[in-house]
Design a protein around this motif. Structure first.
Motif, PDB file in Angstrom:
ATOM      1  N   GLY A  24       0.741  -8.455  -1.295  1.00 40.32           N
ATOM      2  CA  GLY A  24       0.146  -7.474  -0.404  1.00 40.32           C
ATOM      3  C   GLY A  24       0.370  -6.068  -0.921  1.00 40.32           C
ATOM      4  N   TYR A  25      -0.709  -5.311  -1.100  1.00 38.65           N
ATOM      5  CA  TYR A  25      -0.637  -3.952  -1.636  1.00 38.65           C
ATOM      6  C   TYR A  25      -0.887  -2.949  -0.513  1.00 38.65           C
ATOM      7  CZ  TYR A  25      -0.914  -6.127  -6.244  1.00 38.65           C
ATOM      8  OH  TYR A  25      -0.658  -6.894  -7.366  1.00 38.65           O
ATOM      9  N   LEU A  26       0.005  -1.962  -0.400  1.00 35.21           N
ATOM     10  CA  LEU A  26      -0.132  -0.931   0.620  1.00 35.21           C
ATOM     11  C   LEU A  26       0.476   0.369   0.116  1.00 35.21           C
ATOM     12  CD1 LEU A  26       2.470  -1.671   3.473  1.00 35.21           C
ATOM     13  CD2 LEU A  26       2.589  -2.628   1.191  1.00 35.21           C
ATOM     14  N   ARG A  27       0.177   1.440   0.816  1.00 33.42           N
ATOM     15  CA  ARG A  27       0.697   2.743   0.401  1.00 33.42           C
ATOM     16  C   ARG A  27       2.215   2.777   0.522  1.00 33.42           C
ATOM     17  NH1 ARG A  27      -3.418   6.370  -0.255  1.00 33.42           N
ATOM     18  NH2 ARG A  27      -5.404   5.909   0.778  1.00 33.42           N
ATOM     19  N   GLY A  28       2.836   3.598  -0.327  1.00 28.87           N
ATOM     20  CA  GLY A  28       4.285   3.655  -0.372  1.00 28.87           C
ATOM     21  C   GLY A  28       4.925   4.051   0.943  1.00 28.87           C
TER      22      GLY A  28
ATOM     23  N   TYR B 157      11.869 -10.695   2.515  1.00 30.03           N
ATOM     24  CA  TYR B 157      10.491 -11.195   2.411  1.00 30.03           C
ATOM     25  C   TYR B 157       9.528 -10.073   2.034  1.00 30.03           C
ATOM     26  CZ  TYR B 157       5.865 -12.570   4.075  1.00 30.03           C
ATOM     27  OH  TYR B 157       4.523 -12.792   4.178  1.00 30.03           O
ATOM     28  N   LEU B 158       9.672  -8.915   2.653  1.00 37.09           N
ATOM     29  CA  LEU B 158       8.792  -7.789   2.338  1.00 37.09           C
ATOM     30  C   LEU B 158       8.992  -7.324   0.900  1.00 37.09           C
ATOM     31  CD1 LEU B 158       9.097  -5.760   5.655  1.00 37.09           C
ATOM     32  CD2 LEU B 158       7.062  -6.944   4.817  1.00 37.09           C
ATOM     33  N   LEU B 159      10.236  -7.255   0.451  1.00 35.26           N
ATOM     34  CA  LEU B 159      10.491  -6.866  -0.930  1.00 35.26           C
ATOM     35  C   LEU B 159       9.828  -7.825  -1.907  1.00 35.26           C
ATOM     36  CD1 LEU B 159      14.264  -5.826  -0.883  1.00 35.26           C
ATOM     37  CD2 LEU B 159      12.272  -4.322  -1.096  1.00 35.26           C
ATOM     38  N   ARG B 160       9.801  -9.091  -1.551  1.00 38.17           N
ATOM     39  CA  ARG B 160       9.268 -10.119  -2.437  1.00 38.17           C
ATOM     40  C   ARG B 160       7.743 -10.135  -2.474  1.00 38.17           C
ATOM     41  NH1 ARG B 160      11.484 -15.164  -4.147  1.00 38.17           N
ATOM     42  NH2 ARG B 160       9.888 -16.726  -4.621  1.00 38.17           N
ATOM     43  N   THR B 161       7.117  -9.799  -1.353  1.00 40.75           N
ATOM     44  CA  THR B 161       5.670 -10.021  -1.234  1.00 40.75           C
ATOM     45  C   THR B 161       4.824  -8.761  -1.250  1.00 40.75           C
ATOM     46  OG1 THR B 161       5.774  -9.976   1.199  1.00 40.75           O
ATOM     47  CG2 THR B 161       6.079 -12.117   0.105  1.00 40.75           C
ATOM     48  N   ARG B 162       5.432  -7.578  -1.164  1.00 43.82           N
ATOM     49  CA  ARG B 162       4.663  -6.343  -1.080  1.00 43.82           C
ATOM     50  C   ARG B 162       4.782  -5.525  -2.359  1.00 43.82           C
ATOM     51  NH1 ARG B 162       3.653  -9.157   2.967  1.00 43.82           N
ATOM     52  NH2 ARG B 162       3.338  -8.270   5.051  1.00 43.82           N
ATOM     53  N   ARG B 163       3.693  -4.834  -2.687  1.00 46.05           N
ATOM     54  CA  ARG B 163       3.660  -3.922  -3.821  1.00 46.05           C
ATOM     55  C   ARG B 163       2.960  -2.640  -3.395  1.00 46.05           C
ATOM     56  NH1 ARG B 163       2.154  -8.024  -8.910  1.00 46.05           N
ATOM     57  NH2 ARG B 163       4.169  -9.129  -8.892  1.00 46.05           N
ATOM     58  N   VAL B 164       3.289  -1.557  -4.077  1.00 43.20           N
ATOM     59  CA  VAL B 164       2.765  -0.242  -3.695  1.00 43.20           C
ATOM     60  C   VAL B 164       1.491   0.075  -4.458  1.00 43.20           C
ATOM     61  CG1 VAL B 164       3.221   2.245  -3.763  1.00 43.20           C
ATOM     62  CG2 VAL B 164       5.015   0.655  -3.030  1.00 43.20           C
ATOM     63  N   THR B 165       0.518   0.631  -3.747  1.00 43.35           N
ATOM     64  CA  THR B 165      -0.676   1.189  -4.384  1.00 43.35           C
ATOM     65  C   THR B 165      -0.943   2.556  -3.777  1.00 43.35           C
ATOM     66  OG1 THR B 165      -3.052   0.915  -4.783  1.00 43.35           O
ATOM     67  CG2 THR B 165      -2.205   0.024  -2.710  1.00 43.35           C
ATOM     68  N   ASP B 166      -1.336   3.508  -4.604  1.00 42.36           N
ATOM     69  CA  ASP B 166      -1.659   4.848  -4.109  1.00 42.36           C
ATOM     70  C   ASP B 166      -3.060   4.904  -3.517  1.00 42.36           C
ATOM     71  OD1 ASP B 166       0.802   5.889  -4.881  1.00 42.36           O
ATOM     72  OD2 ASP B 166       0.087   6.355  -6.909  1.00 42.36           O
ATOM     73  N   ASP B 167      -3.886   3.948  -3.877  1.00 41.63           N
ATOM     74  CA  ASP B 167      -5.280   3.985  -3.445  1.00 41.63           C
ATOM     75  C   ASP B 167      -5.772   2.568  -3.155  1.00 41.63           C
ATOM     76  OD1 ASP B 167      -7.989   4.357  -3.052  1.00 41.63           O
ATOM     77  OD2 ASP B 167      -8.222   5.761  -4.719  1.00 41.63           O
ATOM     78  N   PRO B 168      -5.665   2.096  -1.904  1.00 43.00           N
ATOM     79  CA  PRO B 168      -6.117   0.738  -1.574  1.00 43.00           C
ATOM     80  C   PRO B 168      -7.595   0.497  -1.890  1.00 43.00           C
ATOM     81  CG  PRO B 168      -4.753   1.620   0.184  1.00 43.00           C
ATOM     82  CD  PRO B 168      -5.014   2.750  -0.761  1.00 43.00           C
ATOM     83  N   ARG B 169      -8.416   1.509  -1.689  1.00 38.60           N
ATOM     84  CA  ARG B 169      -9.852   1.332  -1.972  1.00 38.60           C
ATOM     85  C   ARG B 169     -10.084   1.064  -3.456  1.00 38.60           C
ATOM     86  NH1 ARG B 169     -13.944   2.491   1.432  1.00 38.60           N
ATOM     87  NH2 ARG B 169     -15.229   2.866  -0.409  1.00 38.60           N
ATOM     88  N   ARG B 170      -9.416   1.817  -4.314  1.00 40.21           N
ATOM     89  CA  ARG B 170      -9.582   1.612  -5.757  1.00 40.21           C
ATOM     90  C   ARG B 170      -9.092   0.227  -6.158  1.00 40.21           C
ATOM     91  NH1 ARG B 170      -7.245   6.222  -9.470  1.00 40.21           N
ATOM     92  NH2 ARG B 170      -8.839   7.308  -8.240  1.00 40.21           N
TER      93      ARG B 170
END
Length: 282
Positions: free
Chosen positions: A119-123, A141-154
């Motif tokens: 799952g990608y979301l803003r920082g 669980y969140l640390l394992r499954t989430r990653r940061v993106t600056d631009d979800p649309r891109r």
């Protein structure tokens, strides 16, 4: 239960994780592990069917459940295990995902776009979530499954499609406004497992993908049992040959059930499996 069918005919159990096979500490109890092993000995497939992405299915779950298949993101994908080959895929197109992103931008919420099992979301949104769940089993669980993106649309534009979009609204009222706003979007299925979330995917569900997997395995609907506790499990229970709700389930899940077992804290999964294997459910 379908008239004329016997519980001895159950060959596949589709089972939710959080609040069902896992207790509040996100652990599988000794009793549940024992029940899963009994299923394996009897040749009954136990399939985790979860809103979690595949990155959220810990190795210990695979070992303890003894599963050969799993279904993720509310039906968006099914995998064969342990190799992790994706054998069923129902992704939101880039166009549909961007349409939803535009709608969500109008509300006080944050959302995570799930692509290839993460799952990608803003920082700032991830930091807020980590702060809320710090010191609980969900933090890891969140640390394992989430990653940061600056631009979800891109990110959406560069992907081949999204498994689903997880939305967390500021209030329950805003959650309902979001549900209303997306209700006219064609080709999507959405559900909620919490008072402030919306889980959006393509026109599939836990239930449709569970039966699709069963068909691949040569298993009829009447030979499928489903077990769950929350809103995103209702469709799965309604489609299965036999439906089991946890004692801790929400009212809609309880209404969809043929049988109510003990709570997740009291190894309710083991309780109903033992009854199944002993021929005591009818």
């Amino acid at each position: 239960m379908i008239a004329g069918e016997s519980m001895n005919d159950i060959r596949l159990i589709g089972i939710d994780l959080d609040g069902t096979s896992l207790n509040r500490e996100k652990k599988i109890t000794h009793e549940n592990r024992r029940a899963f092993m009994k299923c394996r000995e009897r040749g009954i497939e136990v399939v985790p069917v979860t809103g979690r992405p595949v990155s959220g299915l810990y190795r210990e779950y695979i070992d303890h459940i003894g599963c050969s298949y799993s279904i993720h993101s509310n039906g968006a994908a099914a995998y064969s295990l342990p190799e992790g080959e994706r054998i069923i895929s129902h992704t939101l197109s880039c166009e549909k995902s961007l349409e939803l992103a535009d709608i969500l931008a109008q509300f006080d919420c944050f959302y995570a776009v799930f692509v290839d099992g993460f799952g990608y979301l803003r920082g700032e949104a991830l930091d807020r979530e980590l702060d809320v769940w710090k010191g609980t089993p969900l933090f890891e669980y969140l640390l394992r499954t989430r990653r940061v993106t600056d631009d979800p649309r891109r990110l959406i534009e560069s992907s081949s499609g999204c498994d689903n979009i997880y939305v967390n609204a500021a209030t329950t009222e805003i959650r309902e406004e979001i549900r209303s706003a997306i209700s006219d979007v064609e080709g999507i299925y959405f559900t909620s497992s919490d008072e402030r979330d919306v889980e959006i995917g393509t026109s599939c569900s836990k239930g449709t993908t569970l039966l699709e997997l069963a068909k691949k395995l040569g298993i009829n609907k009447s030979e499928v049992m489903a077990v769950g506790d929350s809103g995103n499990d209702v469709d799965m229970l309604r489609r299965a040959g036999f439906a089991v709700a946890m004692e801790n389930a929400t009212a809609p899940v309880l209404s969809a059930a043929d049988f109510v077992t003990r709570s997740c804290e009291d190894s309710g999964v083991a309780y109903v499996i033992d009854k199944l294997l002993n021929g005591e459910l009818l």
